[in-house]
Write a protein that holds these residues in place. Structure first.
Motif, PDB file in Angstrom:
ATOM      1  N   VAL A 279     -31.599  -4.222 -16.268  1.00  0.00           N
ATOM      2  CA  VAL A 279     -32.698  -3.829 -17.567  1.00  0.00           C
ATOM      3  C   VAL A 279     -32.775  -2.286 -17.389  1.00  0.00           C
ATOM      4  O   VAL A 279     -33.080  -1.445 -16.412  1.00  0.00           O
ATOM      5  CB  VAL A 279     -34.367  -4.203 -16.922  1.00  0.00           C
ATOM      6  N   VAL A 280     -32.516  -1.643 -18.512  1.00  0.00           N
ATOM      7  CA  VAL A 280     -32.795  -0.127 -18.747  1.00  0.00           C
ATOM      8  C   VAL A 280     -34.021  -0.012 -19.895  1.00  0.00           C
ATOM      9  O   VAL A 280     -33.770  -0.550 -21.092  1.00  0.00           O
ATOM     10  CB  VAL A 280     -31.676   0.329 -19.217  1.00  0.00           C
ATOM     11  N   ALA A 281     -34.663   0.633 -19.420  1.00  0.00           N
ATOM     12  CA  ALA A 281     -36.074   0.962 -20.517  1.00  0.00           C
ATOM     13  C   ALA A 281     -35.946   2.311 -20.912  1.00  0.00           C
ATOM     14  O   ALA A 281     -35.984   3.362 -20.088  1.00  0.00           O
ATOM     15  CB  ALA A 281     -37.522   0.927 -19.643  1.00  0.00           C
ATOM     16  N   LEU A 282     -35.647   2.483 -22.440  1.00  0.00           N
ATOM     17  CA  LEU A 282     -35.555   3.783 -22.786  1.00  0.00           C
ATOM     18  C   LEU A 282     -36.511   4.149 -23.911  1.00  0.00           C
ATOM     19  O   LEU A 282     -36.869   3.259 -24.719  1.00  0.00           O
ATOM     20  CB  LEU A 282     -34.024   3.800 -23.508  1.00  0.00           C
ATOM     21  N   TYR A 283     -36.786   5.575 -23.920  1.00  0.00           N
ATOM     22  CA  TYR A 283     -37.534   6.097 -25.046  1.00  0.00           C
ATOM     23  C   TYR A 283     -36.883   7.500 -25.392  1.00  0.00           C
ATOM     24  O   TYR A 283     -36.935   8.345 -24.651  1.00  0.00           O
ATOM     25  CB  TYR A 283     -39.022   6.057 -24.858  1.00  0.00           C
ATOM     26  N   ARG A 284     -36.627   7.766 -26.685  1.00  0.00           N
ATOM     27  CA  ARG A 284     -35.996   8.915 -27.195  1.00  0.00           C
ATOM     28  C   ARG A 284     -34.922   9.428 -26.362  1.00  0.00           C
ATOM     29  O   ARG A 284     -34.833  10.530 -25.615  1.00  0.00           O
ATOM     30  CB  ARG A 284     -37.304  10.146 -27.149  1.00  0.00           C
ATOM     31  N   GLU A 285     -33.777   8.595 -26.173  1.00  0.00           N
ATOM     32  CA  GLU A 285     -32.667   8.785 -25.420  1.00  0.00           C
ATOM     33  C   GLU A 285     -31.428   8.685 -26.156  1.00  0.00           C
ATOM     34  O   GLU A 285     -30.311   8.338 -25.292  1.00  0.00           O
ATOM     35  CB  GLU A 285     -32.635   7.865 -24.054  1.00  0.00           C
ATOM     36  N   ALA A 286     -31.377   9.128 -27.156  1.00  0.00           N
ATOM     37  CA  ALA A 286     -30.233   8.906 -28.076  1.00  0.00           C
ATOM     38  C   ALA A 286     -29.054   9.623 -27.541  1.00  0.00           C
ATOM     39  O   ALA A 286     -27.961   9.210 -27.614  1.00  0.00           O
ATOM     40  CB  ALA A 286     -30.490   9.449 -29.376  1.00  0.00           C
ATOM     41  N   ALA A 287     -29.199  10.901 -27.069  1.00  0.00           N
ATOM     42  CA  ALA A 287     -28.300  11.840 -26.338  1.00  0.00           C
ATOM     43  C   ALA A 287     -27.616  11.017 -25.029  1.00  0.00           C
ATOM     44  O   ALA A 287     -26.447  11.377 -24.860  1.00  0.00           O
ATOM     45  CB  ALA A 287     -28.723  12.911 -25.965  1.00  0.00           C
ATOM     46  N   THR A 288     -28.265  10.345 -24.437  1.00  0.00           N
ATOM     47  CA  THR A 288     -27.660   9.659 -23.192  1.00  0.00           C
ATOM     48  C   THR A 288     -26.801   8.289 -23.633  1.00  0.00           C
ATOM     49  O   THR A 288     -26.420   7.919 -22.555  1.00  0.00           O
ATOM     50  CB  THR A 288     -28.791   9.555 -22.284  1.00  0.00           C
ATOM     51  N   VAL A 289     -27.161   7.802 -24.824  1.00  0.00           N
ATOM     52  CA  VAL A 289     -26.559   6.453 -24.862  1.00  0.00           C
ATOM     53  C   VAL A 289     -25.013   6.373 -24.625  1.00  0.00           C
ATOM     54  O   VAL A 289     -24.490   5.160 -23.761  1.00  0.00           O
ATOM     55  CB  VAL A 289     -26.839   5.857 -26.364  1.00  0.00           C
ATOM     56  N   PRO A 290     -24.400   7.161 -25.350  1.00  0.00           N
ATOM     57  CA  PRO A 290     -22.702   7.135 -24.970  1.00  0.00           C
ATOM     58  C   PRO A 290     -22.406   7.033 -23.355  1.00  0.00           C
ATOM     59  O   PRO A 290     -21.830   6.388 -22.996  1.00  0.00           O
ATOM     60  CB  PRO A 290     -22.122   8.132 -25.590  1.00  0.00           C
ATOM     61  N   GLN A 291     -23.159   7.918 -22.673  1.00  0.00           N
ATOM     62  CA  GLN A 291     -22.875   7.941 -21.101  1.00  0.00           C
ATOM     63  C   GLN A 291     -23.510   6.875 -20.312  1.00  0.00           C
ATOM     64  O   GLN A 291     -22.719   6.443 -19.454  1.00  0.00           O
ATOM     65  CB  GLN A 291     -23.830   9.299 -20.693  1.00  0.00           C
ATOM     66  N   LEU A 292     -24.492   6.281 -20.999  1.00  0.00           N
ATOM     67  CA  LEU A 292     -24.932   5.060 -20.320  1.00  0.00           C
ATOM     68  C   LEU A 292     -24.228   3.754 -20.590  1.00  0.00           C
ATOM     69  O   LEU A 292     -24.002   3.075 -19.545  1.00  0.00           O
ATOM     70  CB  LEU A 292     -26.510   4.877 -20.841  1.00  0.00           C
ATOM     71  N   VAL A 293     -23.760   3.884 -21.690  1.00  0.00           N
ATOM     72  CA  VAL A 293     -22.968   2.480 -21.961  1.00  0.00           C
ATOM     73  C   VAL A 293     -21.964   2.603 -21.419  1.00  0.00           C
ATOM     74  O   VAL A 293     -21.003   1.612 -20.389  1.00  0.00           O
ATOM     75  CB  VAL A 293     -22.661   2.410 -23.503  1.00  0.00           C
ATOM     76  N   ALA A 294     -20.961   3.810 -21.137  1.00  0.00           N
ATOM     77  CA  ALA A 294     -19.626   3.957 -20.375  1.00  0.00           C
ATOM     78  C   ALA A 294     -19.978   3.614 -18.880  1.00  0.00           C
ATOM     79  O   ALA A 294     -19.162   3.087 -18.365  1.00  0.00           O
ATOM     80  CB  ALA A 294     -19.189   5.299 -20.455  1.00  0.00           C
ATOM     81  N   ALA A 295     -21.092   4.463 -18.180  1.00  0.00           N
ATOM     82  CA  ALA A 295     -21.309   4.179 -16.956  1.00  0.00           C
ATOM     83  C   ALA A 295     -21.484   2.481 -16.520  1.00  0.00           C
ATOM     84  O   ALA A 295     -21.147   2.154 -15.563  1.00  0.00           O
ATOM     85  CB  ALA A 295     -22.452   4.969 -16.493  1.00  0.00           C
ATOM     86  N   LEU A 296     -22.348   1.856 -17.220  1.00  0.00           N
ATOM     87  CA  LEU A 296     -22.471   0.414 -17.101  1.00  0.00           C
ATOM     88  C   LEU A 296     -21.467  -0.395 -17.328  1.00  0.00           C
ATOM     89  O   LEU A 296     -21.412  -1.428 -16.451  1.00  0.00           O
ATOM     90  CB  LEU A 296     -24.036  -0.112 -18.035  1.00  0.00           C
ATOM     91  N   ASP A 297     -20.749  -0.214 -18.442  1.00  0.00           N
ATOM     92  CA  ASP A 297     -19.646  -0.949 -18.607  1.00  0.00           C
ATOM     93  C   ASP A 297     -18.552  -0.814 -17.518  1.00  0.00           C
ATOM     94  O   ASP A 297     -17.439  -1.528 -17.380  1.00  0.00           O
ATOM     95  CB  ASP A 297     -18.871  -0.517 -19.902  1.00  0.00           C
ATOM     96  N   ALA A 298     -18.545   0.387 -16.666  1.00  0.00           N
ATOM     97  CA  ALA A 298     -17.503   0.772 -15.613  1.00  0.00           C
ATOM     98  C   ALA A 298     -17.825  -0.169 -14.380  1.00  0.00           C
ATOM     99  O   ALA A 298     -17.329   0.018 -13.386  1.00  0.00           O
ATOM    100  CB  ALA A 298     -17.486   2.029 -15.275  1.00  0.00           C
ATOM    101  N   LEU A 299     -19.025  -0.824 -14.506  1.00  0.00           N
ATOM    102  CA  LEU A 299     -19.460  -1.412 -13.256  1.00  0.00           C
ATOM    103  C   LEU A 299     -18.602  -2.649 -12.808  1.00  0.00           C
ATOM    104  O   LEU A 299     -18.405  -3.361 -13.573  1.00  0.00           O
ATOM    105  CB  LEU A 299     -20.904  -2.127 -13.162  1.00  0.00           C
ATOM    106  N   ASP A 300     -18.192  -2.754 -11.574  1.00  0.00           N
ATOM    107  CA  ASP A 300     -17.317  -3.859 -11.168  1.00  0.00           C
ATOM    108  C   ASP A 300     -18.042  -5.210 -10.893  1.00  0.00           C
ATOM    109  O   ASP A 300     -18.382  -5.750  -9.939  1.00  0.00           O
ATOM    110  CB  ASP A 300     -16.518  -3.391  -9.981  1.00  0.00           C
ATOM    111  N   TRP A 301     -18.074  -6.093 -12.010  1.00  0.00           N
ATOM    112  CA  TRP A 301     -18.790  -7.152 -12.192  1.00  0.00           C
ATOM    113  C   TRP A 301     -18.345  -8.061 -13.242  1.00  0.00           C
ATOM    114  O   TRP A 301     -18.254  -7.216 -14.411  1.00  0.00           O
ATOM    115  CB  TRP A 301     -20.293  -7.068 -12.053  1.00  0.00           C
TER     116      TRP A 301
END
Length: 708
Positions: free
Chosen positions: A296-318
């Motif tokens: 679960v990730v709670a975001l507010y006014r974080e458009a600039a971090t979205v690409p980084q967040l998606v890449a980081a969580l998609d890289a999780l080994d699961w």
């Protein structure tokens, strides 16, 4: 046939997923030319869907995965064989593989399953609220369990969104006498949208006031007499000081100094404790035993971090088939929503709109997502986080090794943009001391752990048992750590790192620290409403830890400048100490010791933390510890003022502003995004993902962080 009439009998319930009580459908009057609708088969069949393992497969000419029967005419033999192999390898059902790899959308699969079972597919778009014969709270629980009672005016039915192994169980029951009757199928996404459309107010009320309703003494929610009581206590203390100024000052100074020294001694104990050995993570060949996990990730006014967040969580080994990622967004945050729309999100990503009821805080947003969590474990990350790829496996291994009452494990947080400013360098040393030295010792001693605000991994059942997060506490993490201990649960620290971004400018830094201090004050006040109960729940050691670790951190920041200033003024005004006044000499020594001990503890803690993290090249910043203490004191006094003026305002910290990256992770994230864009150029996003997984290729990973 028209069914009519209203049943007035008490309705029974049956347990759905995670203990949610789903109202049972009941029989109503019918005309004489058709027997009344008997829902016993529905209840029995759905109970099997919600609990238990799939039944043994009969020996007949069909695949090992009966859930594929409904789509065998739509997929190639190679795709079907791949889905079966992967399902066996990771211990899931083949329909989850189809959806996770992009071979088929969830909507298409559930429609095919409905046709195979000869039951309707229910889009839920045109269903009115009054067609669901339960109140809003029961509606939320029912939808979270994947089952929704429905009164169509003709008869009572149940809408089912297949979760977990439900599709396999339904396929096994197809055509048999045990097949559930009077059901419709839909998808989880459609069910969540229905809840958002029809029960938004109830969901917001639960997210905001759930803890205040179930455990009012453990919530920081407003109380009418609380400000008056605090003001009365301050006035009484001031009155005592006016009547006996000298004695009061001496007594108060001694008490505060002793508490401060105890706070310092606890940190020095952590410095003297050797680090624990890094245990192994779960191996990749253990995928079959991995449970479903939710992030679960709670975001507010974080458009600039979205690409980084998606890449980081998609890289999780699961395995993505066993992963659910819920992003909780505020209703008016259009920019962040557009940023996600521009991403090629994988099927296990879900966007949830947080209801506007109650305070706009991170814990309320997390609570809004909690009813829809499907995982046995739930992890919380922040917008700027970059966890090590194996962090989920390390958390699962810690739960497997730990006792049954282990409710949470905290990963270690580290600052990545160390070179951005002096403040970020100080932040790096502070976090190294806290997460690599201090908190692991508290965990080893089985003391209450004030959690960090990110990279917490919970047993979902335990998290729900304690009421989730307090929507009114500005440091919901520290409060939750104490509350878990009061409910008899334990917390541990795992040797896995999450990289974070620290504020580089003084204004944002002060606002963040003010919020932290304000939340710590709230936490101590809440848990001291009933001191005897807190002492009974936490035990003497835990009770002392609450005051020394949570309250002591605030107290140290508040009184440190007072001790220092008092000592300096006295020395300057009197030109030294009168050797014939033993009381003055003792007080000066005590005050001087507190000032020096506070600096020494912070310096040693930071130094040992930097060494364990391999960052001794930044140890020079520890020379600024006295300046850091002054800034902390300013933030603490601002928090003390603000808690009376504006106690629940969440001062948001902006992210995505880092200029440097100590680990090079930001460069790695950009490389991931660039390679993803190139690979997506030759076909659809779903097809590209499916091809990579079918051929055993892993997505490029974010560069791992250093971890001890």
């Amino acid at each position: 046939m028209l069914y009519r009439g209203e049943d007035t009998r008490p309705r029974e319930g049956f347990l759905g997923r995670a203990g949610a009580v789903v109202p049972r459908t009941v029989a109503v009057e019918s005309s004489v030319d058709e027997p009344p609708f008997d829902d016993s088969l529905v209840a029995a069949g759905l109970r099997r869907l919600a609990t238990g393992a799939p039944r043994p497969m009969p020996r007949r000419a069909r695949g090992a995965c009966p859930e594929l029967d409904c789509v065998r005419d739509r997929l190639s033999p190679g795709d079907l064989a791949f889905a079966e192999r992967r399902a066996r390898a990771i211990g899931t059902t083949a329909d989850r593989v189809l959806v996770a790899t992009g071979l088929m959308s969830d909507d298409d699969y559930v429609r095919a399953l409905a046709r195979h079972l000869r039951v309707p597919f229910e889009p839920l778009d045109e269903i009115p609220r009054d067609a669901v014969p339960v109140d809003d709270d029961a509606l939320i629980d029912a939808a979270a369990a994947g089952m929704l009672p429905l009164d169509t005016g003709l008869r009572r039915e149940t809408v089912v969104a297949p979760q977990g192994a439900a599709a396999r169980r339904l396929a096994e029951l197809a055509g048999s006498a045990d097949a559930p009757r009077a059901i419709r199928l839909t998808t989880e996404a459609r069910l969540r949208r229905f809840v958002a459309r029809t029960a938004d107010t109830a969901l917001g009320r639960r997210a905001a006031f759930g803890l205040a309703t179930t455990h009012p003494d453990l919530s920081a929610a407003p109380r009418p007499l609380a400000p008056a009581c605090i003001a009365l206590a301050i006035a009484a203390a001031g009155g005592v000081g006016i009547v006996w100024p000298g004695a009061t000052a001496i007594a108060l100074g001694i008490v505060l100094a002793v508490l401060f020294l105890a706070w310092t001694a606890l940190r020095l104990l952590a410095v003297a404790t050797p680090p624990a050995r890094r245990p192994p993570a779960l191996r990749r060949d253990a995928d079959e035993t991995l449970p479903v996990t939710t992030i679960v990730v709670a975001l507010y006014r974080e458009a600039a971090t979205v690409p980084q967040l998606v890449a980081a969580l998609d890289a999780l080994d699961w395995p993505p088939e066993k992963l659910q990622i819920i992003v909780a967004l505020e209703a008016d945050d259009a920019a962040t929503r557009r940023a996600f729309a521009a991403e090629r999100l994988r099927p296990h990503w879900e966007l949830l709109t947080v209801p506007e009821t109650g305070p706009r805080t991170k814990p309320k947003a997390l609570n809004a997502a909690l009813p829809f969590v499907r995982g046995e474990y739930v992890a919380v990350f922040d917008a700027e986080d970059r966890p090590e790829p194996d962090q989920l496996r390390r958390a699962a291994a810690a739960f497997a090794r730990g006792p049954a009452r282990l409710a949470c494990v905290q990963a270690r947080l580290a600052i990545d943009n160390t070179r951005d400013s002096l403040l970020t360098a100080l932040f790096t040393a502070e976090y190294a001391g806290l997460f690599d030295v201090f908190l692991p010792v508290l965990a080893t001693l089985r003391l209450p752990l004030p959690l960090g605000g990110s990279s917490n991994h919970f047993r979902t059942a335990a998290l729900r048992a304690v009421g989730g997060w307090d929507a009114f506490n500005l440091t919901e993490d520290a409060d939750l750590g104490v509350r878990l201990a009061r409910f008899g649960f334990s917390t541990d620290v795992i040797t896995s790192t999450t990289l974070e971004e620290a504020p580089a400018r003084l204004g944002p830094w002060l606002r963040q620290r003010r919020r932290w201090f304000q939340g710590w004050i709230q936490t101590v006040v809440v848990h001291m409403r009933a001191p005897r109960a807190a002492l009974r729940d936490l035990g003497p050691a835990g009770f002392a830890t609450l005051h020394l670790v949570v309250g002591g951190t605030v107290l140290a920041a508040l009184v440190h400048p007072v001790f220092t200033a008092t000592l300096v003024v006295k020395l300057v005004r009197e030109g030294g100490l009168a050797l014939d006044d033993p009381v003055a000499i003792a007080l000066a020594g005590l005050f001087g010791l507190t000032a020096v001990a506070g600096w020494a503890a912070s310096l040693l803690l930071g130094l040992v933390g930097l060494k364990r993290r391999g960052l001794l090249r930044f140890a020079w910043v520890l020379a600024l510890v006295p300046l850091h203490w002054i800034l902390l004191s300013v933030a603490a006094w601002l928090a003390l003022i603000k808690i009376f003026r504006d106690p629940y305002r969440w001062d948001k910290t902006e992210h995505g502003l880092a200029k440097t990256s100590r680990s090079g992770a930001r460069t790695a994230v950009r490389a991931v995004l660039q390679r993803g864009a190139l690979s997506a150029g030759g076909g659809s996003a779903a097809g590209g993902r499916g091809w990579r997984l079918r051929h055993g290729l892993k997505k490029p990973e974010v560069a791992p962080a250093t971890s001890q």
